[in-house]
Each structure stands twice: as C-alpha cells, then as structure tokens.
Design a protein around this motif. Structure first.
Motif, PDB file in Angstrom:
ATOM      1  N   GLU A  35      73.783  12.712  45.099  1.00 14.49           N
ATOM      2  CA  GLU A  35      73.189  11.928  46.191  1.00 14.49           C
ATOM      3  C   GLU A  35      71.795  12.431  46.574  1.00 14.49           C
ATOM      4  O   GLU A  35      71.077  11.752  47.314  1.00 14.49           O
ATOM      5  N   VAL A  36      71.426  13.617  46.097  1.00  7.65           N
ATOM      6  CA  VAL A  36      70.180  14.271  46.534  1.00  7.65           C
ATOM      7  C   VAL A  36      69.159  14.245  45.402  1.00  7.65           C
ATOM      8  O   VAL A  36      69.442  14.678  44.286  1.00  7.65           O
ATOM      9  N   LEU A  67      62.025  18.476  48.038  1.00  6.22           N
ATOM     10  CA  LEU A  67      60.618  18.854  48.183  1.00  6.22           C
ATOM     11  C   LEU A  67      60.049  18.501  49.552  1.00  6.22           C
ATOM     12  O   LEU A  67      59.067  19.099  49.996  1.00  6.22           O
ATOM     13  N   SER A  68      60.640  17.518  50.214  1.00 10.10           N
ATOM     14  CA  SER A  68      60.087  17.006  51.477  1.00 10.10           C
ATOM     15  C   SER A  68      60.983  17.261  52.681  1.00 10.10           C
ATOM     16  O   SER A  68      60.742  16.722  53.759  1.00 10.10           O
ATOM     17  N   HIS A  69      62.023  18.093  52.527  1.00 13.35           N
ATOM     18  CA  HIS A  69      62.948  18.410  53.619  1.00 13.35           C
ATOM     19  C   HIS A  69      63.667  17.166  54.142  1.00 13.35           C
ATOM     20  O   HIS A  69      63.974  17.078  55.339  1.00 13.35           O
ATOM     21  N   THR A  70      63.919  16.200  53.286  1.00 13.27           N
ATOM     22  CA  THR A  70      64.643  15.001  53.702  1.00 13.27           C
ATOM     23  C   THR A  70      66.015  14.899  53.030  1.00 13.27           C
ATOM     24  O   THR A  70      66.621  13.830  53.015  1.00 13.27           O
ATOM     25  N   SER A  71      66.502  16.001  52.467  1.00 15.69           N
ATOM     26  CA  SER A  71      67.792  15.989  51.774  1.00 15.69           C
ATOM     27  C   SER A  71      68.972  16.029  52.739  1.00 15.69           C
ATOM     28  O   SER A  71      70.105  15.755  52.338  1.00 15.69           O
ATOM     29  N   GLY A  72      68.724  16.388  53.989  1.00 18.39           N
ATOM     30  CA  GLY A  72      69.800  16.549  54.953  1.00 18.39           C
ATOM     31  C   GLY A  72      70.521  17.879  54.834  1.00 18.39           C
ATOM     32  O   GLY A  72      71.436  18.169  55.608  1.00 18.39           O
ATOM     33  N   MET A  73      70.103  18.713  53.880  1.00 19.64           N
ATOM     34  CA  MET A  73      70.777  19.986  53.644  1.00 19.64           C
ATOM     35  C   MET A  73      70.469  20.976  54.760  1.00 19.64           C
ATOM     36  O   MET A  73      69.383  20.957  55.348  1.00 19.64           O
ATOM     37  N   PHE A 126      73.034  15.910  57.691  1.00 14.43           N
ATOM     38  CA  PHE A 126      73.129  14.451  57.700  1.00 14.43           C
ATOM     39  C   PHE A 126      73.006  13.970  56.272  1.00 14.43           C
ATOM     40  O   PHE A 126      72.680  14.760  55.365  1.00 14.43           O
ATOM     41  N   ALA A 127      73.262  12.699  56.039  1.00 16.05           N
ATOM     42  CA  ALA A 127      73.218  12.159  54.683  1.00 16.05           C
ATOM     43  C   ALA A 127      71.791  12.198  54.145  1.00 16.05           C
ATOM     44  O   ALA A 127      70.818  12.011  54.894  1.00 16.05           O
ATOM     45  N   PRO A 145      52.663  11.427  52.203  1.00 13.78           N
ATOM     46  CA  PRO A 145      53.736  11.593  53.193  1.00 13.78           C
ATOM     47  C   PRO A 145      55.063  11.028  52.688  1.00 13.78           C
ATOM     48  O   PRO A 145      55.115   9.931  52.133  1.00 13.78           O
ATOM     49  N   ALA A 146      56.120  11.790  52.879  1.00 10.93           N
ATOM     50  CA  ALA A 146      57.448  11.347  52.464  1.00 10.93           C
ATOM     51  C   ALA A 146      57.950  10.240  53.382  1.00 10.93           C
ATOM     52  O   ALA A 146      57.613  10.180  54.571  1.00 10.93           O
ATOM     53  N   LEU A 147      58.765   9.367  52.807  1.00 13.11           N
ATOM     54  CA  LEU A 147      59.386   8.285  53.566  1.00 13.11           C
ATOM     55  C   LEU A 147      60.896   8.453  53.541  1.00 13.11           C
ATOM     56  O   LEU A 147      61.478   8.910  52.559  1.00 13.11           O
ATOM     57  N   LEU A 148      61.522   8.074  54.644  1.00 13.79           N
ATOM     58  CA  LEU A 148      62.974   8.062  54.711  1.00 13.79           C
ATOM     59  C   LEU A 148      63.505   6.786  54.063  1.00 13.79           C
ATOM     60  O   LEU A 148      62.740   5.894  53.684  1.00 13.79           O
ATOM     61  N   LYS A 149      64.820   6.684  53.955  1.00 11.52           N
ATOM     62  CA  LYS A 149      65.413   5.517  53.318  1.00 11.52           C
ATOM     63  C   LYS A 149      65.103   4.222  54.062  1.00 11.52           C
ATOM     64  O   LYS A 149      65.073   3.142  53.464  1.00 11.52           O
ATOM     65  N   ASN A 150      64.845   4.317  55.371  1.00 12.73           N
ATOM     66  CA  ASN A 150      64.518   3.116  56.148  1.00 12.73           C
ATOM     67  C   ASN A 150      63.036   2.779  56.106  1.00 12.73           C
ATOM     68  O   ASN A 150      62.589   1.849  56.796  1.00 12.73           O
ATOM     69  N   GLY A 151      62.274   3.516  55.306  1.00  7.27           N
ATOM     70  CA  GLY A 151      60.850   3.250  55.167  1.00  7.27           C
ATOM     71  C   GLY A 151      59.970   3.914  56.209  1.00  7.27           C
ATOM     72  O   GLY A 151      58.737   3.822  56.133  1.00  7.27           O
TER      73      GLY A 151
END
Length: 397
Positions: free
Chosen positions: A135-136, A142-148, A186-187, A302-308
């Motif tokens: 899932e990751v 790399l962008s700290h958006t893995s939820g880990m 979080f997911a 800039p990184a984007l989340l799944k919701n854009g």
C-alpha cells in the motif's frame, strides 16, 4: 528537444510537475581557502553568532553562506570541545541529524535515474514481508505521506540511551521499525506525518539495490561528486563519539550528550558534515552535478495527498510544503527556497537555499538547545540575518 522539454518529459516519468529554477550554468565551487575571493565582513552576523556563545546558548557554532558556488562568509564561533577549549571552525565536522534525509532522497533518485527503481514502486517490491508494504509507495516514504510512525521518537529512554553506545545491524533496526504500535498512524497518502522510519527504510533499499553500505554509496555517489571532503557516515558510534562533542544546555552549564549511533539512524540522520560542505552540497544540486535536472526538479515538487491537496509540513507562520527530503517555502517577497533542519541529542543544524538566487545558508551547532529557553529565537535571528546578507550580495552581483 529543448532542455526544458526534456526535463518535463523525464519528470513526468517520476510522477511530478516541473518547478522551474533559474540556473546560470555549472558554477564552480570555491572554498574559503587562500585562492578564493576574500570573504565578506558582516559585523551584524558576527555579533548574533557570538551572542549565542556568550549567552551560553551553545558552546560553539559554524556558519557558512555561499552564492553560486562562491563562499561569501564562513566562520566558526566558540568551542567544539569545552574541556580542551578547541575552537569551532567552518571545517569542524558535526552531526547534521535530519538534514541527512535529503541525501537519502537524492540516493533514491539516483537509483531511479539508473533504472533500478521508480518512485512509484511499492515498498513491498523491496521488502516483501513488510506489513502493508504493497500500500506504500517510495514517493510517499520520500515525502512523509506514508502514514508510518516514527521508530526513533517513540522509543523509550532506555533504548535511546543504549543506542548512544552500541551499534545496530540493518536487521536490528528493521525489527525496531516493525515493532511500532501502531506501525501506521493513518492510511498511506491521507496525510503528512514526519517519519524517521520511512527514511531508514529508504536507505535500506539503497543498500539492497546497490550492494554497498549506505555510507559507501553516499560517499561515492553524493559526497565526492559534490566536493564534500569533510563529510562522512561513521561506521560505528565509537568513531562518532571520538570525532565530535555534543552538549545540552542546563541552568548549571553544558552537559555532554552523546548522539545515538549512526547505525541506529542510517538514512534518517546519520551524516556528519561541515557548514562549508553543506553549502557545496546545495551548489552541486542546483547545478546538476549530482542529479539530472529532472530528478532535482522532482525533489523540489510539493507532494500531494490522495485527495489532491498539498502535503503541508506546517501552515501558519512560515508555511512549508514538502518535496522529497526537503521542505519547500516562499518568502513574503516571493523568493522560493528549499530547507531542512536537524536536531539530535547534542547537535542542531539548519540548511537553506534560495533556489533562483542560488544563495545557501548552513549553520551547525554542537548543542541541541534543550533547557535553553531562547535557543530557538536566537537560531531564527541568526538564520534570517545570514539570509538577508546573502541575498543582498546576490542582488549586487
């Protein structure tokens, strides 16, 4: 095909958008040596730095400012070792803590250039049995958006104290990461949360694909091409503790504070460097001497989340988005910059570059600021003045 078009097409393969920067060619990197242009005399900066030493906020600090590969200012203040009284110089090697993360990101991007991976690859491709690894993606790590979660900040005092005087294998650290409860906050892709775990996993991937230790890979592919001759990842805490002295300020004076072993931190914070070398690092990135242009552009996207929505490191005062291993901001007068700080027991650091102007400010302290109420404010004042003077000099030239 124009350079810009080539960058756009190559970056599309990495899954990012182009963040343009103005580069005036391969600027030669000059040091503060005998054959270099005379360094600037900036009394206001001297005064702020010396005030931190005189005010017992830190035993010593090193500060360097570079413009387009030319060192403008480079000085040390105070002592690197309180007992011996040895002075800090711009060549004094200190732990840079989480500033390491941008080197880890560059290592991953370099492997992507070589065709060994894609930043879209799932973690499970490299660590098949890692929980929820499918899932990751690497770009989320790399962008700290893995939820880990964070295996360093969640450890109890006993483990962190032990890590100051013992070394770890990759298997040891992976076991600590996997033992996180919860392993994920979080997911993946639903938010931004700082994760040392993610960057240590990335450095494990570098080792797996390159067949080299992370230290050897960085030295060969990052440090040497950038001219960073005083930068290293120590192979043991014994070497680190012999090479550096870090401190914590208390009402009764400075107390020695050993950093945790570089083998415990790996790609999350293991590097030891100097302010001059950190300036050389950003000059190398800005002038494509380490990464290809499209890779560095991906780093600055800039990184984007799944919701854009953007993945904000922080909002409010001095808001920062996050790319690959670096924070991304814009000043009130519209100057774009990339930045990262670092703090580990005994040491603090800050590295910032104004992208279009190619002005870099690097500051390292042999102090973690704990117990000193005014340390943060004094740091900020020093960083702002160094940035102001560097940018003013850039405008003149």
């Amino acid at each position: 095909m124009t350079r810009r078009a080539a960058v756009a097409l190559s970056l599309a393969a990495l899954g990012g958008s182009v963040l343009r920067r103005d580069v005036s060619g391969d600027a030669p990197v000059q040091s503060a040596g005998a054959n270099a242009p005379a360094l600037k005399d900036w009394p206001t900066l001297d005064a702020l730095a010396q005030a931190m030493v005189d005010g017992k906020l830190t035993p010593g600090l090193s500060l360097s400012v570079m413009h387009k590969g030319v060192m403008l200012y480079s000085k040390g203040f105070g002592a690197s070792d309180i007992d011996s009284g040895l002075a800090v110089t711009p060549q004094t090697s200190l732990r840079i803590a989480s500033i390491t993360k941008q080197f880890t990101a560059a290592a991953i991007l370099l492997l992507a250039e070589q065709g060994h991976l894609s930043v879209h690859d799932p973690l499970s491709k490299f660590l098949p049995d890692f929980p929820r690894g499918a899932e990751v993606s690497l770009r989320q790590l790399l962008s700290h958006t893995s939820g880990m979660g964070d295996y360093i900040n969640r450890q109890d005092h006993t483990i962190l104290t032990e890590a100051q005087t013992r070394d770890y294998t990759t298997a040891d650290v992976l076991k600590l990461i996997r033992a996180g409860k919860p392993l994920y906050r979080f997911a993946p892709g639903l938010g931004w949360a700082y994760s040392n775990s993610g960057f240590t996993l990335l450095s494990t991937i570098v080792e797996h694909l390159s067949g080299q230790s992370f230290a050897d890979f960085c030295r060969q592919h990052l440090f040497l091409p950038a001219g960073m001759n005083n930068t290293t990842i120590d192979q043991s805490c014994e070497v680190t503790n012999a090479a550096t002295r870090g401190y914590t300020p208390t009402p009764g004076g400075f107390l020695p504070n050993l950093p945790v072993s570089p083998s415990f931190l790996s790609g999350a914070g293991a590097i030891r460097s100097t302010t001059e070398d950190l300036c050389r690092w950003h000059s190398a990135l800005l002038n494509d001497r380490v990464l290809k242009p499209y890779s560095f552009e991906a780093m600055l996207t800039p990184a984007l989340l799944k919701n854009g929505e953007p993945a904000w490191e922080r909002q409010g005062s001095e808001p920062l988005k996050y790319g690959f291993g670096v924070g991304l901001g814009v000043t009130e007068d519209s100057r774009r910059y990339c930045t990262h700080g670092g703090r580990i027991n005994g040491f603090t650091g800050h590295l910032r570059s104004f992208i279009d102007e190619q002005v870099t400010v690097a500051i390292l302290y042999n102090c973690d600021g704990g117990g000193a109420a005014h340390f943060g404010a004094a740091q900020k004042a020093l960083r702002l003045e160094a940035s102001r003077l560097g940018l003013e000099e850039a405008i003149k030239t």
